[in-house]
Design a protein around this motif. Structure first.
Motif, short mmCIF file in Angstrom:
data_model
loop_
_atom_site.label_atom_id
_atom_site.label_comp_id
_atom_site.label_asym_id
_atom_site.label_seq_id
_atom_site.Cartn_x
_atom_site.Cartn_y
_atom_site.Cartn_z
N ARG A 152 2.39 -0.93 14.83
CA ARG A 152 3.31 -1.87 15.45
C ARG A 152 2.56 -2.96 16.21
O ARG A 152 2.96 -4.12 16.22
N LEU A 153 1.46 -2.57 16.83
CA LEU A 153 0.64 -3.53 17.57
C LEU A 153 0.05 -4.57 16.61
O LEU A 153 0.08 -5.78 16.88
N VAL A 154 -0.49 -4.07 15.50
CA VAL A 154 -1.07 -4.98 14.50
C VAL A 154 0.00 -5.94 13.98
O VAL A 154 -0.21 -7.15 13.87
N GLN A 155 1.16 -5.39 13.68
CA GLN A 155 2.25 -6.22 13.18
C GLN A 155 2.60 -7.32 14.19
O GLN A 155 2.77 -8.48 13.84
N LYS A 156 2.66 -6.91 15.45
CA LYS A 156 3.05 -7.85 16.51
C LYS A 156 2.03 -8.99 16.60
O LYS A 156 2.39 -10.17 16.66
N GLN A 157 0.75 -8.62 16.56
CA GLN A 157 -0.29 -9.64 16.68
C GLN A 157 -0.23 -10.61 15.51
O GLN A 157 -0.43 -11.82 15.67
N MET A 158 0.01 -10.07 14.35
CA MET A 158 0.06 -10.95 13.16
C MET A 158 1.30 -11.83 13.22
O MET A 158 1.23 -13.02 12.91
N ARG A 159 2.40 -11.25 13.63
CA ARG A 159 3.62 -12.04 13.72
C ARG A 159 3.45 -13.17 14.72
O ARG A 159 3.87 -14.31 14.48
N GLU A 160 2.77 -12.86 15.82
CA GLU A 160 2.55 -13.89 16.83
C GLU A 160 1.61 -14.97 16.34
O GLU A 160 1.62 -16.10 16.83
N ALA A 161 0.79 -14.64 15.34
CA ALA A 161 -0.10 -15.65 14.75
C ALA A 161 0.64 -16.47 13.70
O ALA A 161 0.05 -17.31 13.03
N GLY A 162 1.94 -16.22 13.55
CA GLY A 162 2.75 -17.01 12.62
C GLY A 162 2.72 -16.48 11.19
O GLY A 162 3.09 -17.18 10.26
N ILE A 163 2.28 -15.25 11.02
CA ILE A 163 2.17 -14.67 9.69
C ILE A 163 3.46 -13.94 9.32
O ILE A 163 4.06 -13.27 10.16
N ARG A 164 3.89 -14.09 8.08
CA ARG A 164 5.07 -13.35 7.62
C ARG A 164 4.61 -11.94 7.26
O ARG A 164 4.03 -11.71 6.20
N VAL A 165 4.84 -11.03 8.18
CA VAL A 165 4.28 -9.69 8.04
C VAL A 165 5.38 -8.65 8.16
O VAL A 165 6.33 -8.81 8.92
N GLU A 166 5.27 -7.59 7.35
CA GLU A 166 6.24 -6.51 7.39
C GLU A 166 5.52 -5.19 7.65
O GLU A 166 4.33 -5.05 7.33
N LEU A 167 6.26 -4.26 8.22
CA LEU A 167 5.72 -2.93 8.46
C LEU A 167 6.43 -1.95 7.53
O LEU A 167 7.65 -1.91 7.48
N ASP A 168 5.64 -1.20 6.77
CA ASP A 168 6.23 -0.16 5.92
C ASP A 168 5.71 1.18 6.41
O ASP A 168 4.65 1.64 6.00
N ASP A 169 6.48 1.80 7.32
CA ASP A 169 6.02 3.08 7.90
C ASP A 169 6.88 4.24 7.39
O ASP A 169 7.03 5.25 8.04
N ARG A 170 7.42 4.06 6.18
CA ARG A 170 8.21 5.15 5.61
C ARG A 170 7.31 6.37 5.37
O ARG A 170 6.09 6.23 5.25
N SER A 171 7.93 7.52 5.27
CA SER A 171 7.14 8.74 5.20
C SER A 171 6.65 9.04 3.78
O SER A 171 6.33 10.16 3.45
N ASP A 172 6.62 8.02 2.93
CA ASP A 172 6.06 8.22 1.59
C ASP A 172 4.55 8.15 1.65
O ASP A 172 3.96 7.59 2.57
N LYS A 173 3.92 8.70 0.62
CA LYS A 173 2.47 8.66 0.54
C LYS A 173 1.97 7.22 0.47
O LYS A 173 2.66 6.33 -0.02
N ILE A 174 0.74 7.03 0.92
CA ILE A 174 0.17 5.69 0.96
C ILE A 174 0.11 5.08 -0.44
O ILE A 174 0.35 3.89 -0.63
N GLY A 175 -0.19 5.94 -1.43
CA GLY A 175 -0.29 5.45 -2.80
C GLY A 175 1.03 4.84 -3.26
O GLY A 175 1.05 3.82 -3.95
N TYR A 176 2.09 5.46 -2.87
CA TYR A 176 3.42 4.98 -3.26
C TYR A 176 3.71 3.63 -2.63
O TYR A 176 4.18 2.70 -3.28
N ARG A 177 3.36 3.53 -1.35
CA ARG A 177 3.65 2.27 -0.66
C ARG A 177 2.72 1.15 -1.10
O ARG A 177 3.12 -0.01 -1.16
#
Length: 635
Positions: free
Chosen positions: A556-581
């Motif tokens: 969430r911190l990383v997302q916030k910093q990127m968003r504040e830098a004007g980047i269109r950023v999304e967080l995908d923290d679903r409980s699926d495996k990393i490979g899936y995401r």
RNA sequence: GCCGGCGUAGCUCAAUUGGCAGAGCAGCUGACUUGUAAUCAGCAGGUUGCGGGUUCGAGUCCCAUCGUCGGCUCCA
């Protein structure tokens, strides 16, 4: 004996009346074997054509630039013969070579199916295996008429009747006889790398009042490799089809219930459009334009004055009646811009005016021509009108062209060609103005160092124009930019400015659309990038993917910093495996996947997976943010 | 607009000669706590584009219509 000068400067002697093939034989047996046709003084002729006087000679082989035209045309004849075998009663239209292939139009007793293509292909292979010679014959016009009458070929008769020459050439191979200027390959075995592609309806001579023939399209190349390359290219184009990608990436849709040719921009597509338009607006302000907004409808007076109701009415939507007056939805923005111009007296000191608008227009297009985003009924032009004095026109044109090129470069297109269209026979506006305009266009093209093709007399009746065609990533050309003089509307609307002499003068007016329309441009852009938009245009630029819940806070911190830098950023923290995401982000063509695990958490870094599979391992977030071009700044 | 092809679940596609509409993915619920392109289980999802017709029976055949695809034509 006569002399034949070869391309390398050498001269050979052959007997008068000897054939091109004889000459090739004399140069070398290898060449004679590879030879498909000849070129005498720059004119293509048959290999077996006699040469009667000294001339320059070139032997056309599979590798010559002229070869494809010859063997593709021959291929069309071979296909016609196959059709004749399958349908003895077939009547033949025309069968020329075209870019990358050939076609032939037939009138047949029944509709062809895709299975027929295979049958025809098989027959063609038989014809090719027989190595039937292409025989050229010259006959008198009467003889030709008699011949094709006996063959029951009314289309050919029509063509022959229109020919001025009294001598007609016909070619035959096997049972098939055709009216044809030639040249052809020596026999049907000379070329074998072909494939039939599609069946389509085509009016005889392109006239919708004449009979509809069935056209078979095919492709042919000198070598197997080239054929495969071409078929791969077609495959690649299919993969990049913006209609397919538009659905997969959830960019846009059209909807049957609403109406064909009307585009819905979904959030992802709208993001991209917003980015394009914002950049476009900034660029225009920086380049001395003013932006405007005008209404979508206007009273009939406007369209009568502009002349649209006289010669463009069939492309306009029917009027709606409001308070007893007819209002039309606009097919073009120009009359509105002109009305702003006419809202007060203009001085030469006000000029040039550069007025731009992302103006949405509606045009009735025949249902059969609609095509994804490339041909629609409602679209937004990136329109502008430049109104200036005669003295300013040259600089203005040069500036528009330069501006256009810089825009194309920003969007990642660099291969651009210009097409200049000059005065047609029927035209309005005095000749001096036409000449000055054409001069200005010409000089601008030269100044920008563009390749240019001139279409003499190809301009609209109201003014000359330059169109720019851009080449996309897989080499296809798209006509996009148009810069068009208009000598008509200033007259019709009586546009004037007061000159330094205190008199009223007629300004020059230039229409220009750089991207063309936003919809069409978007379609081309999708195909150019295969849906993988450059970072500055990507709807989602980065997606943060924590490996497990334990990295949730850091993510969430990383997302916030990127968003504040004007980047269109999304967080995908679903409980699926990393490979899936990762797979999902990959399919969505997200440029950056920010992978956060135990290690990144501890070292306060990020690992970035790029779309091409490469990784930037444990880099500092600030460094990563700094190094990428998140936003295109208007240069 | 014209010629021809196609239209089945949100998407991609199955469904003998006309004989009970099905699968994968996506969605929802739950379990799993994961290191770089698909974890498992369950649930739900349909007037077969719309309207007529033939038939005991139509996704399938016929007609019409809409949309779409390949072309033609048009692109003042």
């Amino acid at each position: 004996m006569i002399d034949l000068k070869l391309p390398d400067g050498k001269v050979i002697n052959i007997e008068k009346g000897a054939t091109v093939l004889d000459a090739a034989q004399k140069i070398g047996p290898g060449l004679a074997k590879a030879a498909l046709a000849g070129k005498i003084n720059g004119h293509l002729i048959d290999l077996r054509a006699p040469v009667n006087e000294s001339a320059s000679l070139e032997i056309v082989t599979g590798k010559s630039p002229e070869a494809p035209e010859v063997f593709r045309h021959s291929m069309a004849h071979i296909m016609a013969e196959a059709i004749l075998q399958l349908f003895p009663e077939a009547q033949f239209g025309i069968g020329p070579a075209i870019e990358n292939g050939f076609y032939y139009d037939f009138l047949l007793p029944r509709a062809l199916t895709t299975e027929d293509l295979e049958t025809v292909e098989e027959k063609m292979k038989e014809v090719i295996a027989k190595r039937l010679p292409f025989v050229r014959r010259e006959v008198s016009k009467e003889e030709a008429l008699k011949m094709f009458k006996e063959l029951n070929q009314p289309f050919k008769l029509e063509l022959i009747e229109e020919l001025e020459d009294q001598t007609i050439t016909v070619y035959s191979q096997g049972k098939f006889v055709d009216l044809c200027r030639g040249p052809h390959v020596p026999d049907s075995g000379a070329v074998k790398n072909f494939k039939l592609l599609s069946i389509a309806g085509a009016y005889w001579r392109g006239d919708e009042k004449r009979p509809m023939l069935q056209r078979i399209y095919g492709t042919a190349f000198a070598s197997k490799e080239e054929l495969k390359e071409h078929l791969d290219r077609l495959e690649e184009a299919k993969k990049r089809d913006h209609r397919k990608l538009g659905k997969e990436l959830d960019l846009f849709s059209t909807q049957e219930e609403v109406g064909p040719g009307l585009v819905f921009w979904h959030p992802n597509g709208a993001r991209i459009r917003h980015t394009i338009e914002t950049f476009w607006k900034e660029m225009h302000y920086k380049n001395g334009y003013e932006l405007m907004y005008t209404p979508h409808i206007g009273q009939s007076w406007l369209w009568e004055t502009s002349g649209h109701l006289d010669f463009y009415k069939e492309s306009m939507y029917s009027p709606m009646e409001i308070d007893g007056s007819d209002y039309f939805i606009k097919p073009m923005n120009c009359p509105f811009h002109i009305m702003i111009y006419k809202s007060k007296v203009r001085s030469y000191r006000d000029l040039p005016l550069r007025w731009a608008e992302l103006g949405t227009v509606y045009r009735y297009e025949k249902s059969g021509v609609l095509h994804g985003l490339l041909r629609v009924r409602g679209f937004t032009q990136d329109d502008a009108h430049i109104i200036c004095t005669p003295e300013q026109i040259e600089d203005e044109i040069r500036e528009v062209l330069r501006f256009s090129l810089s825009l194309w470069k920003a969007f990642g297109f660099s291969s651009i060609k210009a097409y200049l269209a000059t005065r047609p026979a029927k035209a309005v506006g005095d000749e001096n103005r036409w000449n000055q305009a054409i001069e200005a266009l010409n000089r601008a093209v030269v100044a920008e160092g563009l390749d240019c093709e001139v279409d003499d007399g190809g301009g609209a009746f109201y003014g000359p124009k330059i169109d720019l065609k851009i080449k996309d990533a897989i080499g296809r050309e798209w006509q996009m930019t148009t810069i068009q003089f208009d000598f008509n509307l200033p007259e019709r609307f009586d546009m004037t400015y007061v000159g330094s002499d205190g008199n009223r003068h007629r300004p020059y007016m230039v229409h220009r659309a750089l991207l063309g329309s936003i919809e069409r441009f978007f379609g081309v852009l999708i195909e150019h990038y295969g849906g993988a938009m450059p970072v500055w245009l990507a709807p989602v630029q980065a997606r943060v993917l924590p490996i497990s819940d334990r990295q949730a806070d850091y993510a969430r911190l990383v997302q916030k910093q990127m968003r504040e830098a004007g980047i269109r950023v999304e967080l995908d923290d679903r409980s699926d495996k990393i490979g899936y995401r990762v797979r999902q982000a990959q399919l969505e063509k997200v440029p950056f996947m920010i992978i956060l695990g135990e290690q990144e958490c501890e070292s306060s870094t990020v690992t970035v997976r790029l779309r091409n599979g490469d990784n930037l391992n444990q880099v500092k977030l600030e460094d990563f943010i700094r190094e990428q071009e998140w936003k295109k700044t208007s240069a």
